[in-house]
Every structure is written in structure tokens, then in C-alpha cells.
Design a protein around this motif. Structure first.
Motif, short mmCIF file in Angstrom:
data_model
loop_
_atom_site.label_atom_id
_atom_site.label_comp_id
_atom_site.label_asym_id
_atom_site.label_seq_id
_atom_site.Cartn_x
_atom_site.Cartn_y
_atom_site.Cartn_z
N VAL A 1 0.82 -1.21 0.00
CA VAL A 1 0.00 0.00 0.00
C VAL A 1 0.86 1.26 0.00
O VAL A 1 0.46 2.29 -0.56
CB VAL A 1 -0.95 -0.02 1.22
N SER A 2 2.04 1.20 0.61
CA SER A 2 2.84 2.41 0.82
C SER A 2 3.23 3.12 -0.47
O SER A 2 3.38 4.34 -0.49
CB SER A 2 4.12 2.05 1.61
N THR A 3 3.36 2.39 -1.56
CA THR A 3 3.77 3.00 -2.82
C THR A 3 2.66 3.86 -3.42
O THR A 3 2.94 4.83 -4.13
CB THR A 3 4.18 1.91 -3.82
N PHE A 4 1.40 3.53 -3.14
CA PHE A 4 0.28 4.17 -3.81
C PHE A 4 -0.49 5.15 -2.93
O PHE A 4 -1.25 5.96 -3.44
CB PHE A 4 -0.69 3.10 -4.32
N ALA A 5 -0.34 5.06 -1.60
CA ALA A 5 -1.11 5.92 -0.70
C ALA A 5 -0.67 7.37 -0.86
O ALA A 5 0.52 7.69 -0.78
CB ALA A 5 -0.93 5.47 0.74
N ASN B 1 9.40 3.68 -0.05
CA ASN B 1 8.34 3.79 -1.05
C ASN B 1 7.58 5.10 -0.91
O ASN B 1 7.33 5.81 -1.89
CB ASN B 1 7.36 2.62 -0.90
N ALA B 2 7.18 5.42 0.33
CA ALA B 2 6.37 6.62 0.57
C ALA B 2 7.15 7.89 0.22
O ALA B 2 6.60 8.83 -0.37
CB ALA B 2 5.91 6.65 2.02
N LEU B 3 8.43 7.94 0.57
CA LEU B 3 9.23 9.15 0.30
C LEU B 3 9.54 9.29 -1.19
O LEU B 3 9.43 10.40 -1.74
CB LEU B 3 10.53 9.09 1.10
N GLN B 4 9.89 8.22 -1.84
CA GLN B 4 10.30 8.31 -3.24
C GLN B 4 9.12 8.56 -4.17
O GLN B 4 9.24 9.29 -5.16
CB GLN B 4 10.99 7.00 -3.66
N TYR B 5 7.96 7.99 -3.86
CA TYR B 5 6.85 8.05 -4.80
C TYR B 5 5.71 8.97 -4.36
O TYR B 5 4.93 9.40 -5.20
CB TYR B 5 6.30 6.64 -5.05
N LYS B 6 5.58 9.24 -3.08
CA LYS B 6 4.45 10.05 -2.60
C LYS B 6 4.90 11.03 -1.52
O LYS B 6 4.20 11.23 -0.52
CB LYS B 6 3.35 9.13 -2.03
N TYR B 7 6.04 11.67 -1.73
CA TYR B 7 6.59 12.54 -0.67
C TYR B 7 5.66 13.71 -0.36
O TYR B 7 5.42 14.02 0.82
CB TYR B 7 7.97 13.07 -1.09
N ARG C 1 9.59 21.17 0.08
CA ARG C 1 8.45 20.78 -0.75
C ARG C 1 8.86 19.79 -1.84
O ARG C 1 8.00 19.19 -2.48
CB ARG C 1 7.83 22.03 -1.41
N CYS C 2 10.12 19.64 -2.05
CA CYS C 2 10.61 18.73 -3.08
C CYS C 2 11.92 18.12 -2.60
O CYS C 2 12.74 18.80 -1.99
CB CYS C 2 10.82 19.48 -4.41
N ILE C 3 12.11 16.84 -2.86
CA ILE C 3 13.34 16.17 -2.42
C ILE C 3 14.12 15.64 -3.62
O ILE C 3 15.01 14.81 -3.45
CB ILE C 3 13.03 15.02 -1.44
N LEU C 4 13.80 16.12 -4.82
CA LEU C 4 14.57 15.71 -5.99
C LEU C 4 16.03 16.13 -5.80
O LEU C 4 16.33 17.27 -5.48
CB LEU C 4 14.01 16.35 -7.26
#
Length: 737
Positions: free
Chosen positions: A481-485, A529-535, A623-626
């Protein structure tokens, strides 16, 4: 009665059944119907009197069963070809019960055909013989309730033939207490309680020709999922819906659950109750070149169970919609019962545990999951599963139900389409174990998974294999779930950090507690997952991680020095530790690097603006971690292959439910028997009365479930089963022969 006489009586009943089934509809009189019904009835009691299986691989327990060799020898005799050249008696029983379930004038109203005319068939199935419309080819012409009682009698023999003495197994009657050791739980759940798997192996063997298997499967599915628990549509309508129809749906679900079992599940994993080797990771992004968004089940093409093949082959939109609506409707009764404006105005179906077994099999069918997504019923399905699992009746072991619940959640969240639909506000009902929160359906699923993982990590001693399996599946669900939440709610983050801190601190603890550290890799994977895809939506999670930078620094320095005390032999421990370290560092270093880059800036800003409130501090997060983390990893989603853990859990649940359901009189001992006889036979009168007393003392939905079950039992004991007031099988033997 000795084994020889017992065998002779079974043979006599089979001969009688075959003689009546040889009669055509115009020669099938009321007398023939009575003889056939009573022969089926007697045969049911004979197979129910067979013993349950003894402990697997336990010499100590086997030594306590002096009749074990005789029991095995008798079971062997049923499946050995006699010297007269006839088929084995077990095969004759199987074919007889299948033919009885679809005999013209007894359980079906056959189509009017000329002597030389064959019934219309679709894919090897005669649509006109299916008991009810719903699943399977259209064209059923059967009356809905006219022959239902005879079908119940024939299904009674089918269930007794498949389960034998399993519903009376003593291991099923042991209550689960919090003070029970985990070793006791493992010993209890590692026991296969069905003595002989050959009845199921014969009926489910796709290479054999067994009459009416397709018609039976479609009939059971249609009746079970077509049952309407709401009665006339008013809140108290369930009380007027009819106990007979409810009991019929109940026994159809029990028969269906037994037929969908497969001993190959336990054999493939060599009986090991650990699921670690059965957790399979897949990457949905690698399916982009495929036209299928939901992949087929792993190994689905090599299915050995005929009924599982039938389940997986259901593909038409109308059939899938019928199954989805039926499952959601039945599971939704728990939520509707809670929302009813009249207290106790709606009763829950007594077959919710058996329904969860069916749902477990359905989650292995991509077409069913795709249909639930298309109907947008995924959230309702998951809510129903969690609420139904929270209504464990007294006769069902809560650990087995928890394992089935965890497997269902894991399999559902292994589909990308399911996880996508979880990003909507959750406004449904919560099980009592889950605290109130404001968030999405993804929060709901993750909260349920974390609650279950924490519960089985909180046992007094090191987790058993069964408990460990539940924890692993629950944490794998969290990672899925963590990748999509879009963003985890603050209540979920609090529980997640609490569990993570406990596991991280265990690495500094004494050696026998380091098994908690084995769960760190998947928790770190969920963070990554949460940080990379839904930060951007996970400010609660990001802020919590930054306030725990010290833990991550300690892990970075501690992990290379850790030597886990896992369950492997000493010679394998070093390799397992190396693999664990690699899994930890793959997700630890990116998160720790982000914290090293952002925490000093955040602390400086907090000090500069003199902020003491966490909500205001979150406003200062980047606001962004890129550029602050390495390129996103290729996320993966896990699902559970069929294995011994799920097989044994379903077997225990089905056996216990059969022993407490409409067919329970088959395994009840009405007379007081010596203690030694009670121990070898199963439940005695004294044990049964204690169980009934315990159920009477229950309150709420469980007590109501028990009262419904007792009503169903009374129903199954009447009807055309016994002629002229005969009350037991032996008194009816004369009529049957």
C-alpha cells in the motif's frame, strides 16, 4: 461394531443407493425416494464415525493413539480394488453421492427428452441441471425450493465423505487462551485433521471422469452467493427470510470450501507453516508491455484441482458481477447490522468464516479482482473482510481466522488496480481493534495490517511460525500500500513509528530478542516507497522520520555489526545475516541520506522562528526532495502463493465450522461414554454441553450466530431423512435396504 461389519454396512448402503439411482424418473416412486434418502443418511453417519487424523510427525502423540494403524488400514481398504473386479468402494461412494445430487425426481427435475435425445451441454455442463441461475451457463430450469431437502441430505453425505471424523477432532475443541504458549499454538495448527485426503483427491482430479462435477460447482456457487440475507428489505427482514434457505446456503459454502482444498498446497511447502518461502514479489511496471493489467495467478495454468480450475475459468461479465455482488452483500451484513437503527434488528449469517475461505480462493483469481475493481466494490470488499474476521464465533480458532484475513489482504493489495482505488476517504465501519482515524481507505488497510502485526508481535515469547507468518503477511500488505497511498494519516504514522522503534531497539537487546530485527527491511522499504513516490502527501511521515534521525544513525553504524539469531542452523546463519544486511542497507541508506541533508536545515529554521508546535514545523519541510535521494528504486508488490499455512488454516476452520453447523448432529455423541472412548471419538456429551453453555454466555453478534446455528441443526435433522419418525440411522437401516 468391528471393522468388517462396518465395511459391510457401507457396502450394503452403496449397493442400495446404486439400485435406486438405476431407476428412471417414471419408476422413481415415493418408496424409492425414501429408501435412497435413508441410505444416504445412514452412510453419512458411517463416514462421520471415522476418526480424525492424528498428529503429523509427532511420535509422542502417535503413541497415544493405539488404534491409529487400524484406522489407516480401514481407510486403505476403502480405496483398494476388491478381488471381484469391481471398482474401489471409495470411488463408488463418490460417484453415488454425485449422481444422487443430480438424480431426476430426487434432487432435480430433469428436462423432458426423448429416449434417444441427449440433453444440451455447454462446455461439458448441462445448464438445465444447475440448481439456480447465477454462475455457469444460463438455462437452468430447476425449481428453487421443491427438492431442497433431498439436496441437503445428499450434501450431508458429501461433506461427511470429505471430512470424515475431522469435525470431532479433539484439537479443534481446545480453547485458545492468552496464556497458552506459542509452541502449543504451532503444535495445534500443524495437525491435519482430515484422516484420508483420497475422497477429495478423487473428486478433484481433473484427469478423471466424475459425473456432474461442473453442475455441482456452479450450483454451490450460485446458491451460496445468491442468498439474500436481508429478507424482505426491511431491517428485521432477516428474521423472516427463512431458516431453511439460510441453512442451505450454509451447507453449500461448507461443501464448496472442502472441494476447493488441495493437499498439494501442503506437499509443495513440505508442511512448513512459515510463509516466507511462499511470499512472491512482482513488479507491475514490468507488465507495461503486456495487454493485461492484472497478471494471471502464478502457476495457475498447472492447477491440479478441477474445482479450482472451474473457479479460475469464470470470466463472463455477468458471472463475475454476480460473484462480486454476492460476496460484498454477504460480508456487508456486519456493517449493516451496526448501522441498523433498531438494536439487534438484523442477524448476521452464521457462515461468515466459511465465506472468508471462499474469498481467499477468489483473491487468487485475477478476473474476480478485476471485476471488483470494475464495480468499484474493492473498499466495500475489504471492509467486509475485516469486519467479518472480527466476528469470530466460539468454535473457530482466532489465530486461523487471522491468518486467513492476513492472506486475503495481502493478495488483494498485490494488485495495482486495488491499491489505486484505496485513495479515497474512508467512511465505513471500523472493527473494534482499529482506533478511530481520519484518512483514506489505504490508511484503513494499513492500519488493519499494523494492528494485526503488533498483536502477534506482542506475545510473551518469541513468535511461533504461525504468528510470524501473520506478521510477515501484514507487513507485506503495508509495503504494498505504501507506494500508492497519497499520504498516511497521523494515527497510522504513530503506530508505524512505534513498531519501527521497537524493532530497531531489539538489535541492541540480548540475543534471543533479535528476531524482531528481521522485520526492519520491510519497514524501511515502506518508508522508502512513501518518500520516493508520494513525498508531497506524506508530510506526517517525513516529519516523524526527521525527528528520529538518531535511530537511523544508530542503524547505519549497527547493521554491519549485527549477527542475527535467526531460526536457521548455524551454518546458514552467516549467509542469512548477509542477505538481511543487504536488504536493510538498500532502503536505510537513501532514507538516512535524506535525513542528513534536511534535518540540519529544518532544525535551524525551527530555532530561527522559535517554533514549538509540530504542525508549524511541518510547514518548514522541503516541498521537493529531488536530488536529495538516489533515483527511485523499482518498487515491488508481494502476494502469497498457496502453501501449507493457508491449507491447514482453512482445513481447521472448515472442520470446526462443519462440526458446529447444520450438520453437527453427525458428530454429536448423545450418550455419556467412558473417558477413554470420548478421547478417541471426539466430543462427548459433556464436552458438547460445556460448549453450548459457553456459547449461551456470549453476547452480541456471536450469541446470535450461535442461536441461528442451533436452528439450522434442527432443520437438517428433519425432512425425508427418516421415515415414520425414525430418529437415527440404525433404526432406518431396514427401510434403506
Amino acid at each position: 461394531m468391528g471393522p468388517y461389519n462396518f465395511y459391510a454396512l457401507i457396502l450394503h448402503c452403496v449397493d442400495s443407493i446404486e439400485a435406486q439411482l438405476a431407476k428412471k424418473a417414471d419408476a422413481f416412486t415415493e418408496e424409492a425416494e425414501t429408501v435412497l434418502a435413508n441410505a444416504l443418511f445412514i452412510l453419512s453417519y458411517l463416514f462421520a464415525a471415522l476418526p480424525a487424523a492424528t498428529a503429523r510427525g509427532s511420535d509422542a502423540e502417535a503413541g497415544q493413539e493405539p488404534n491409529e494403524a487400524a484406522n489407516v488400514s480401514f481407510a486403505e481398504k476403502l480405496w483398494q480394488a476388491p478381488e471381484n473386479g469391481l471398482r474401489p468402494l471409495g470411488e463408488r461412494v463418490a460417484d453415488a453421492v454425485m449422481r444422487s445430487l443430480f438424480h431426476d425426481g430426487f434432487t432435480i427435475d430433469g428436462p423432458d427428452l426423448e429416449d434417444s435425445e441427449a440433453p444440451e451441454m455447454v462446455n461439458g455442463v448441462v445448464p438445465a441441471l444447475i440448481w439456480q441461475e447465477g454462475v455457469g451457463p444460463e438455462g437452468s430450469s430447476q425449481p428453487k425450493n421443491e427438492m431442497q431437502e433431498n439436496r441437503v441430505v445428499a450434501l450431508q453425505l458429501l461433506v461427511a465423505f470429505l471430512s470424515g471424523g475431522a469435525p470431532s477432532a479433539s484439537v479443534l475443541q481446545v480453547p485458545e487462551h492468552p496464556e497458552d504458549g506459542n509452541d502449543n499454538i504451532d503444535a495445534k495448527l500443524s495437525r491435519l485433521v482430515i484422516l484420508d485426503p483420497r475422497p477429495l483427491a478423487y473428486l478433484s482430479d481433473a484427469s478423471r471422469t466424475v459425473p456432474f462435477r461442473g453442475e455441482l460447482f456452479f450450483s454451490l456457487m450460485s446458491v451460496a452467493l445468491g442468498y439474500d440475507p436481508h429478507g424482505f428489505g426491511v431491517p428485521y427482514g432477516g428474521y423472516f427470510a427463512g431458516a431453511k434457505q439460510e441453512a442451505f446456503a450454509h451447507v453449500c459454502l461448507q461443501a464448496l470450501g472442502l472441494l476447493l482444498q488441495d493437499m498439494g498446497d501442503a506437499a509443495d511447502s513440505q508442511g512448513d507453516l512459515a510463509v516466507s518461502s511462499s511470499l512472491v514479489a512482482k513488479r507491475p511496471q514490468e507488465l507495461l508491455v503486456s495487454t493485461k493489467s492484472i497478471p494471471e495467478e502464478e502457476g495457475g495454468g498447472a492447477a491440479q484441482n478441477f474445482f479450482r480450475e472451474m473457479l479460475g475459468s469464470i470470466s463472463s461479465a455477468s458471472e463475475v458481477e454476480f460473484m462480486v455482488e454476492g460476496v460484498v452483500k454477504l460480508l456487508g451484513t456486519v456493517g449493516k447490522e451496526r448501522k441498523s437503527y433498531l438494536p439487534s434488528s438484523m442477524r448476521l449469517p452464521p457462515f461468515l468464516p466459511e465465506l472468508l475461505v471462499l474469498v481467499l480462493h477468489l483473491t487468487a483469481c485475477p478476473k474476480f479482482v478485476a471485476g471488483a475493481c470494475a464495480e468499484e466494490d474493492v473498499v466495500g470488499l475489504i471492509e467486509g473482510v475485516l469486519l467479518a474476521a472480527s466476528q469470530a464465533p466460539q468454535h473457530v480458532c482466532e489465530t486461523t481466522l487471522s491468518l486467513i484475513e492476513a492472506a486475503i489482504l495481502l493478495n488483494l493489495t498485490s494488485y495495482r488496480e486495488v491499491c489505486v482505488q484505496l485513495d479515497e476517504d474512508f467512511e465505513g465501519n471500523l472493527p473494534e481493534s482499529i482506533p478511530d482515524f481520519e484518512g483514506s481507505a489505504a490508511d484503513f488497510v494499513a492500519m488493519a495490517a499494523l494492528t494485526q502485526a503488533s498483536e502477534y508481535l506482542n506475545k510473551k515469547s518469541k513468535a511461533s511460525k504461525v504468528h510470524e507468518s501473520i506478521v510477515q503477511m501484514s507487513l507485506a500488505t503495508l509495503a504494498n500500500v505504501s507506494t500508492f497511498a497519497d499520504g498516511f494519516c497521523i494515527e497510522l504514522c504513530s503506530r508505524l513509528f512505534s513498531l519501527f522503534e521497537r524493532c530497531a531497539k531489539s538489535l541492541q537487546a540480548k540475543r534471543d530478542r533479535q528476531w524482531l530485527g528481521s522485520h526492519i527491511p520491510i519497514l524501511l522499504e515502506a518508508f522508502d516507497n512513501a518518500l520516493q513516490y508520494k513525498y508531497s502527501g506524506n508530510m506526517n511521515l517525513a516529519y516523524g522520520l526527521m525527528t528520529r534521525q538518531a535511530i537511523f544513525r544508530d542503524l547505519v553504524s549497527t547493521v554491519p555489526q549485527v549477527s542475527l539469531a535467526l531460526t536457521a542452523p548455524d551454518e546458514d546463519a552467516q549467509e542469512m545475516t548477509r542477505q538481511w544486511q543487504q536488504a536493510v542497507e538498500a532502503h536505510l541508506l537513501p532514507v538516512a541520506g535524506l535525513l542528513d541533508a534536511t534535518v540540519p536545515i529544518l532544525e535551524a529554521q525551527v530555532e530561527k522562528h522559535e517554533i514549538s508546535n509540530s504542525e508549524e514545523a511541518k510547514e518548514l519541510l522541503p516541498r521537493c526532495i529531488l536530488g536529495l535521494m538516489p533515483p527511485p528504486h523499482a518498487f515491488q508488490m508481494r502476494h502469497l502463493q498457496r502453501c501449507a499455512a493457508t491449507h491447514v488454516a482453512c482445513e481447521h476452520l472448515l472442520a470446526a465450522s462443519v462440526g458446529d453447523g447444520p450438520y453437527s448432529p453427525l458428530w454429536e455423541v448423545e450418550e455419556t461414554t467412558p473417558n477413554a472412548s470420548q478421547a478417541s471419538r471426539g466430543r462427548g456429551q459433556e464436552t458438547k454441553s460445556e460448549s453450548q453453555k459457553a456459547r449461551r454466555e456470549r453476547s452480541g453478534s456471536r450469541a446470535r450466530s450461535s442461536s441461528r446455528s442451533r436452528g439450522a441443526k434442527a432443520l437438517s435433522a428433519k425432512g425425508p431423512v427418516t421415515p415414520n419418525g425414525c430418529d437415527d440411522g440404525e433404526q432406518a437401516a431396514a427401510s434403506a435396504t
